[in-house]
Design a protein around this motif. Structure first.
Motif, PDB file in Angstrom:
ATOM      1  N   UNK A  92       0.858  -1.186   0.000  1.00 57.42           N
ATOM      2  CA  UNK A  92       0.000   0.000   0.000  1.00 57.42           C
ATOM      3  C   UNK A  92       0.891   1.231   0.000  1.00 57.42           C
ATOM      4  N   UNK A  93       0.490   2.310  -0.683  1.00 61.89           N
ATOM      5  CA  UNK A  93       1.311   3.528  -0.648  1.00 61.89           C
ATOM      6  C   UNK A  93       1.636   3.955   0.780  1.00 61.89           C
ATOM      7  N   UNK A  94       2.913   4.202   1.033  1.00 63.53           N
ATOM      8  CA  UNK A  94       3.355   4.540   2.388  1.00 63.53           C
ATOM      9  C   UNK A  94       2.699   5.823   2.883  1.00 63.53           C
TER      10      UNK A  94
ATOM     11  N   UNK B  92       2.964   3.684  16.605  1.00 65.28           N
ATOM     12  CA  UNK B  92       2.830   2.227  16.553  1.00 65.28           C
ATOM     13  C   UNK B  92       3.135   1.707  15.155  1.00 65.28           C
ATOM     14  N   UNK B  93       2.648   2.419  14.145  1.00 62.67           N
ATOM     15  CA  UNK B  93       2.933   2.029  12.764  1.00 62.67           C
ATOM     16  C   UNK B  93       4.428   2.068  12.482  1.00 62.67           C
ATOM     17  N   UNK B  94       5.109   3.081  12.994  1.00 63.10           N
ATOM     18  CA  UNK B  94       6.553   3.200  12.762  1.00 63.10           C
ATOM     19  C   UNK B  94       7.314   2.063  13.432  1.00 63.10           C
TER      20      UNK B  94
ATOM     21  N   UNK C 251       6.740  -1.028  11.500  1.00 64.90           N
ATOM     22  CA  UNK C 251       7.452  -0.971  10.219  1.00 64.90           C
ATOM     23  C   UNK C 251       8.944  -1.216  10.404  1.00 64.90           C
ATOM     24  N   UNK C 252       9.494  -0.729  11.506  1.00 66.19           N
ATOM     25  CA  UNK C 252      10.912  -0.992  11.789  1.00 66.19           C
ATOM     26  C   UNK C 252      11.134  -2.481  12.018  1.00 66.19           C
TER      27      UNK C 252
ATOM     28  N   UNK D 246      10.939   0.009   5.127  1.00 63.91           N
ATOM     29  CA  UNK D 246      11.618   1.300   5.131  1.00 63.91           C
ATOM     30  C   UNK D 246      10.834   2.437   4.464  1.00 63.91           C
ATOM     31  N   UNK D 247      10.064   2.222   3.402  1.00 64.99           N
ATOM     32  CA  UNK D 247       9.284   3.340   2.852  1.00 64.99           C
ATOM     33  C   UNK D 247       8.321   3.955   3.864  1.00 64.99           C
ATOM     34  N   UNK D 248       7.680   3.121   4.664  1.00 60.53           N
ATOM     35  CA  UNK D 248       6.758   3.639   5.681  1.00 60.53           C
ATOM     36  C   UNK D 248       7.526   4.386   6.771  1.00 60.53           C
TER      37      UNK D 248
END
Length: 246
Positions: A25-27, A200-202, A205-206, A211-213
């Motif tokens: 999905x687009x970041x 939380x999303x970050x 994602x880590x 990495x795009x997010x």
């Protein structure tokens, strides 16, 4: 390398950070969907910090070197030393597990805001309270305060209209600088309370090496911090006409 960076920067300006490697999905879309809960929580935490810090700071300044002042100072020191995650866990154990008065996690109603906002506000309140105390003490010793008292102005008017307004100038400036730390504290707070925000999303994602997010979230949060500090400078200029903004 510089060609690759130029391509990334030119796309980022247009809001194109690529697609998530995890959800395809687009970041930018993912981060924008999670941004409102984080901003709501940060604003609620800032409000909680002010509700705690302003009354206690003024009270400590007016009762200087008294038991009240010492108690407020000890409370501020304890608040600065208290880890956010520990306070959040303690609140969950007391109010969610034992008393069953508040939800332990989630997002949606005003009850979901209480514990996360207090946890985040307790992170910022100590330094704000100490700034208010020192500012009010300094202002109360000014000549124009003595003049106002000599004219028969009531003590409440002196404190609220004259002392508090001028004491707020450094507080507002520091709040703008502390907004970045407030967003940093939101990472821990959102994790403890399972808050569906950007922090939380970050973190997720880590963990997933998405990495795009991560890049999109960092850039947008940095822009928010810069914008908040710009607004703070404007507000300080409106409060104190002596400050020139140019």
């Amino acid at each position: 390398m510089y060609v690759q960076y130029w391509k990334f920067a030119s796309r980022a300006v247009q809001g194109d950070f690529g697609k998530s490697w995890y959800t395809d999905t687009p970041a930018f879309k993912l981060v924008l969907e999670r941004m409102p809960p984080t901003l709501y929580l940060t604003s609620a935490g800032l409000l909680a910090a002010l509700l705690i810090a302003l009354p206690l700071g003024i009270l400590a300044a007016l009762k200087r070197h008294s038991f009240v002042d010492n108690a407020c100072t000890m409370l501020a020191v304890a608040g600065q030393a208290m880890p956010i995650f520990w306070l959040g866990i303690m609140l969950i154990i007391i109010f969610a597990v034992r008393l069953k008065a508040l939800p332990a996690s989630g997002y949606g109603t005003w009850q979901h805001f209480l514990m996360p906002a207090f946890t985040l506000g307790a992170f910022l309140a100590p330094i704000t309270m100490r700034l208010v105390r020192s500012g009010v003490i300094e202002i109360m010793n000014m000549d124009y305060i003595r003049t106002a008292r000599a004219k028969g102005v009531g003590e409440n008017t002196v404190v609220v209209k004259h002392a508090f307004r001028n004491a707020c100038i450094p507080v507002i400036t520091v709040l703008g600088l502390q907004f970045g730390q407030l967003l940093g504290g939101a990472i821990v707070t959102e994790t403890v309370f399972a808050w569906p925000g950007v922090a939380t999303l970050t973190v997720d994602s880590i963990r997933n090496q998405d990495f795009p997010v991560v890049q999109c979230a960092v850039v947008l949060l940095a822009l928010i911090i810069v914008s908040v500090n710009f607004v703070v400078d404007m507000v300080v200029g409106l409060i104190d006409p002596r400050i020139r903004i140019g």
